[in-house]
Motif scaffolding. Structure first.
Motif, PDB file in Angstrom:
ATOM      1  N   VAL A  81       0.892  -1.157   0.000  1.00  0.00           N
ATOM      2  CA  VAL A  81       0.000   0.000   0.000  1.00  0.00           C
ATOM      3  C   VAL A  81       0.928   1.203   0.000  1.00  0.00           C
ATOM      4  CG1 VAL A  81      -1.664   1.322   1.356  1.00  0.00           C
ATOM      5  CG2 VAL A  81      -1.909  -1.163   1.148  1.00  0.00           C
ATOM      6  N   THR A  82       0.808   2.041  -1.013  1.00  0.00           N
ATOM      7  CA  THR A  82       1.733   3.171  -1.147  1.00  0.00           C
ATOM      8  C   THR A  82       1.234   4.429  -0.461  1.00  0.00           C
ATOM      9  OG1 THR A  82       0.780   3.706  -3.305  1.00  0.00           O
ATOM     10  CG2 THR A  82       2.751   2.302  -3.291  1.00  0.00           C
ATOM     11  N   ALA A  83      -0.090   4.559  -0.279  1.00  0.00           N
ATOM     12  CA  ALA A  83      -0.623   5.740   0.408  1.00  0.00           C
ATOM     13  C   ALA A  83      -2.082   5.523   0.747  1.00  0.00           C
ATOM     14  CB  ALA A  83      -0.477   6.989  -0.453  1.00  0.00           C
ATOM     15  N   ILE A  84      -2.493   6.125   1.856  1.00  0.00           N
ATOM     16  CA  ILE A  84      -3.911   6.236   2.189  1.00  0.00           C
ATOM     17  C   ILE A  84      -4.173   7.720   2.382  1.00  0.00           C
ATOM     18  CG2 ILE A  84      -5.754   5.711   3.819  1.00  0.00           C
ATOM     19  CD1 ILE A  84      -4.391   3.066   4.411  1.00  0.00           C
ATOM     20  N   THR A  85      -5.100   8.243   1.601  1.00  0.00           N
ATOM     21  CA  THR A  85      -5.426   9.664   1.634  1.00  0.00           C
ATOM     22  C   THR A  85      -6.868   9.829   2.065  1.00  0.00           C
ATOM     23  OG1 THR A  85      -3.878  10.017  -0.195  1.00  0.00           O
ATOM     24  CG2 THR A  85      -5.433  11.805   0.282  1.00  0.00           C
ATOM     25  N   THR A  94      -5.475  14.648   3.228  1.00  0.00           N
ATOM     26  CA  THR A  94      -4.461  14.384   4.245  1.00  0.00           C
ATOM     27  C   THR A  94      -3.961  12.968   4.005  1.00  0.00           C
ATOM     28  OG1 THR A  94      -5.557  15.793   5.857  1.00  0.00           O
ATOM     29  CG2 THR A  94      -3.993  14.174   6.715  1.00  0.00           C
ATOM     30  N   THR A  95      -2.658  12.811   3.819  1.00  0.00           N
ATOM     31  CA  THR A  95      -2.077  11.487   3.648  1.00  0.00           C
ATOM     32  C   THR A  95      -1.721  10.937   5.020  1.00  0.00           C
ATOM     33  OG1 THR A  95      -1.215  12.091   1.480  1.00  0.00           O
ATOM     34  CG2 THR A  95      -0.235  10.168   2.543  1.00  0.00           C
ATOM     35  N   LEU A  96      -2.228   9.744   5.315  1.00  0.00           N
ATOM     36  CA  LEU A  96      -1.980   9.139   6.622  1.00  0.00           C
ATOM     37  C   LEU A  96      -0.541   8.659   6.723  1.00  0.00           C
ATOM     38  CD1 LEU A  96      -5.155   6.912   7.107  1.00  0.00           C
ATOM     39  CD2 LEU A  96      -4.812   9.301   7.714  1.00  0.00           C
ATOM     40  N   PRO A  97       0.080   8.832   7.892  1.00  0.00           N
ATOM     41  CA  PRO A  97       1.408   8.259   8.075  1.00  0.00           C
ATOM     42  C   PRO A  97       1.295   6.729   8.138  1.00  0.00           C
ATOM     43  CG  PRO A  97       0.596   9.185  10.136  1.00  0.00           C
ATOM     44  CD  PRO A  97      -0.402   9.529   9.069  1.00  0.00           C
ATOM     45  N   THR A  98       2.308   6.042   7.726  1.00  0.00           N
ATOM     46  CA  THR A  98       2.262   4.576   7.686  1.00  0.00           C
ATOM     47  C   THR A  98       2.076   3.966   9.073  1.00  0.00           C
ATOM     48  OG1 THR A  98       4.676   4.470   7.719  1.00  0.00           O
ATOM     49  CG2 THR A  98       3.597   4.363   5.567  1.00  0.00           C
ATOM     50  N   ILE A  99       2.385   4.707  10.127  1.00  0.00           N
ATOM     51  CA  ILE A  99       2.186   4.166  11.478  1.00  0.00           C
ATOM     52  C   ILE A  99       0.710   4.166  11.876  1.00  0.00           C
ATOM     53  CG2 ILE A  99       4.503   4.761  12.286  1.00  0.00           C
ATOM     54  CD1 ILE A  99       3.192   7.175  13.736  1.00  0.00           C
ATOM     55  N   ALA A 100      -0.149   4.800  11.079  1.00  0.00           N
ATOM     56  CA  ALA A 100      -1.576   4.881  11.388  1.00  0.00           C
ATOM     57  C   ALA A 100      -2.357   3.668  10.893  1.00  0.00           C
ATOM     58  CB  ALA A 100      -2.174   6.157  10.811  1.00  0.00           C
ATOM     59  N   TYR A 101      -1.718   2.792  10.131  1.00  0.00           N
ATOM     60  CA  TYR A 101      -2.433   1.629   9.603  1.00  0.00           C
ATOM     61  C   TYR A 101      -1.495   0.450   9.445  1.00  0.00           C
ATOM     62  CZ  TYR A 101      -0.466   3.301   5.146  1.00  0.00           C
ATOM     63  OH  TYR A 101       0.374   3.732   4.153  1.00  0.00           O
ATOM     64  N   GLU A 102      -2.110  -0.731   9.358  1.00  0.00           N
ATOM     65  CA  GLU A 102      -1.375  -1.974   9.119  1.00  0.00           C
ATOM     66  C   GLU A 102      -1.914  -2.606   7.843  1.00  0.00           C
ATOM     67  OE1 GLU A 102      -0.645  -4.583  12.709  1.00  0.00           O
ATOM     68  OE2 GLU A 102      -2.302  -3.309  13.408  1.00  0.00           O
ATOM     69  N   VAL A 103      -1.042  -3.299   7.133  1.00  0.00           N
ATOM     70  CA  VAL A 103      -1.442  -3.965   5.897  1.00  0.00           C
ATOM     71  C   VAL A 103      -1.166  -5.463   6.041  1.00  0.00           C
ATOM     72  CG1 VAL A 103      -1.056  -4.142   3.404  1.00  0.00           C
ATOM     73  CG2 VAL A 103      -0.887  -1.916   4.544  1.00  0.00           C
ATOM     74  N   ASP A 104      -2.170  -6.269   5.759  1.00  0.00           N
ATOM     75  CA  ASP A 104      -2.018  -7.721   5.712  1.00  0.00           C
ATOM     76  C   ASP A 104      -2.056  -8.114   4.240  1.00  0.00           C
ATOM     77  OD1 ASP A 104      -2.128 -10.486   5.851  1.00  0.00           O
ATOM     78  OD2 ASP A 104      -4.211 -10.532   6.543  1.00  0.00           O
ATOM     79  N   SER A 105      -0.884  -8.113   3.614  1.00  0.00           N
ATOM     80  CA  SER A 105      -0.833  -8.437   2.185  1.00  0.00           C
ATOM     81  C   SER A 105      -0.814  -9.938   1.935  1.00  0.00           C
ATOM     82  CB  SER A 105       0.376  -7.772   1.520  1.00  0.00           C
ATOM     83  OG  SER A 105       1.556  -8.179   2.153  1.00  0.00           O
ATOM     84  N   ALA A 106      -0.571 -10.725   2.987  1.00  0.00           N
ATOM     85  CA  ALA A 106      -0.534 -12.179   2.825  1.00  0.00           C
ATOM     86  C   ALA A 106      -1.919 -12.801   2.902  1.00  0.00           C
ATOM     87  CB  ALA A 106       0.371 -12.794   3.885  1.00  0.00           C
ATOM     88  N   LEU A 133      -2.296   1.433  -4.098  1.00  0.00           N
ATOM     89  CA  LEU A 133      -1.531   0.219  -3.867  1.00  0.00           C
ATOM     90  C   LEU A 133      -0.920  -0.294  -5.161  1.00  0.00           C
ATOM     91  CD1 LEU A 133      -3.367  -2.493  -4.885  1.00  0.00           C
ATOM     92  CD2 LEU A 133      -4.740  -1.685  -2.975  1.00  0.00           C
ATOM     93  N   VAL A 134       0.073  -1.148  -4.992  1.00  0.00           N
ATOM     94  CA  VAL A 134       0.685  -1.868  -6.104  1.00  0.00           C
ATOM     95  C   VAL A 134       0.345  -3.336  -5.896  1.00  0.00           C
ATOM     96  CG1 VAL A 134       2.844  -2.529  -7.227  1.00  0.00           C
ATOM     97  CG2 VAL A 134       2.557  -0.206  -6.346  1.00  0.00           C
ATOM     98  N   ALA A 135      -0.159  -3.970  -6.947  1.00  0.00           N
ATOM     99  CA  ALA A 135      -0.549  -5.371  -6.861  1.00  0.00           C
ATOM    100  C   ALA A 135       0.012  -6.130  -8.051  1.00  0.00           C
ATOM    101  CB  ALA A 135      -2.062  -5.487  -6.819  1.00  0.00           C
ATOM    102  N   GLY A 136       0.112  -7.435  -7.888  1.00  0.00           N
ATOM    103  CA  GLY A 136       0.597  -8.306  -8.956  1.00  0.00           C
ATOM    104  C   GLY A 136       1.622  -9.275  -8.409  1.00  0.00           C
ATOM    105  N   TYR A 137       1.928 -10.281  -9.205  1.00  0.00           N
ATOM    106  CA  TYR A 137       2.909 -11.278  -8.774  1.00  0.00           C
ATOM    107  C   TYR A 137       4.344 -10.778  -8.899  1.00  0.00           C
ATOM    108  CZ  TYR A 137      -0.663 -14.807  -8.248  1.00  0.00           C
ATOM    109  OH  TYR A 137      -1.755 -15.509  -7.816  1.00  0.00           O
ATOM    110  N   GLY A 138       4.575  -9.824  -9.760  1.00  0.00           N
ATOM    111  CA  GLY A 138       5.911  -9.293  -9.952  1.00  0.00           C
ATOM    112  C   GLY A 138       5.978  -8.464 -11.211  1.00  0.00           C
ATOM    113  N   PRO A 139       7.162  -7.893 -11.479  1.00  0.00           N
ATOM    114  CA  PRO A 139       7.302  -7.015 -12.639  1.00  0.00           C
ATOM    115  C   PRO A 139       7.502  -7.756 -13.962  1.00  0.00           C
ATOM    116  CG  PRO A 139       9.347  -7.085 -11.413  1.00  0.00           C
ATOM    117  CD  PRO A 139       8.351  -7.904 -10.639  1.00  0.00           C
TER     118      PRO A 139
END
Length: 192
Positions: A81-85, A94-106, A133-139
């Motif tokens: 997740v690159t940003a939450i606005t 307002t862009t949230l700081p990364t400490i304000a949220y958790e991401v469960d990408s698994a 966000l950025v999604a996909g198996y890879g580049p």
């Protein structure tokens, strides 16, 4: 919840050379057609599995925070997740700081949780929250699981050999079974 493709994949999971080798083609007469079929087959696999194959950027728009502050993302697999606005009633972001949220990408589906006590409120009624966000198996296509790459080959071969598909009737059961068995382990089921 709205999902918007921001940046499409830079490449396809299979190269033109890989597809031509599979079809045993040596000329470049149908290269434009084959390129279109590869893209169409990728989109079909992505739609059937509810997964994106090659890295791409997406924006998820929400009207409000869900109860409990945890929400499932409709795009998988999530790389990051690159940003939450969050937008206030005046439309000021307002862009949230990364400490304000958790991401469960698994997780399946991947989830985002707003941490307790973050004190974040949004007031814009419609699309007041944007999750980039950025999604996909890879580049590259090599990161895509082989069965999904094979499913693309199955579709491309079928469509290439039967360009007037409707004139030949429905897709043969053996082909449909092959496609379904290749993508089955990767299907994301919608529960609600």
């Amino acid at each position: 919840m709205t999902a918007i493709l921001v940046t499409p994949p830079a490449i396809e999971p299979l190269t033109l050379a890989e597809v031509k080798a599979h079809l045993r083609l040596t000329t470049s007469d149908d290269d434009t057609l084959l390129a279109a079929l590869i893209t169409t087959a990728r989109l079909q696999v992505e739609q059937a599995t509810r997964r994106v194959l090659i890295e791409q950027a997406w924006r998820i728009c929400l009207d409000d925070w869900p109860k409990g502050g945890v929400f499932a993302l409709p795009i998988t697999p999530v790389v990051q997740v690159t940003a939450i606005t969050v937008y206030n009633a005046s439309g000021v972001p307002t862009t949230l700081p990364t400490i304000a949220y958790e991401v469960d990408s698994a997780g399946t589906p991947p989830r985002v949780a707003i941490k307790a006590g973050a004190g974040i409120r949004q007031r814009r009624r419609l699309n007041g929250i944007e999750i980039d966000l950025v999604a996909g198996y890879g580049p590259s296509g090599l990161a895509v699981p082989h069965p999904l790459r094979q499913a693309i080959l199955v579709l491309v071969a079928r469509w290439y050999e039967n360009r007037d598909g409707a004139a030949y009737g429905i897709v043969p059961a053996a082909l449909a079974d092959t496609f379904e068995s290749l993508i089955a382990p990767y299907r994301s089921v919608r529960l609600a």
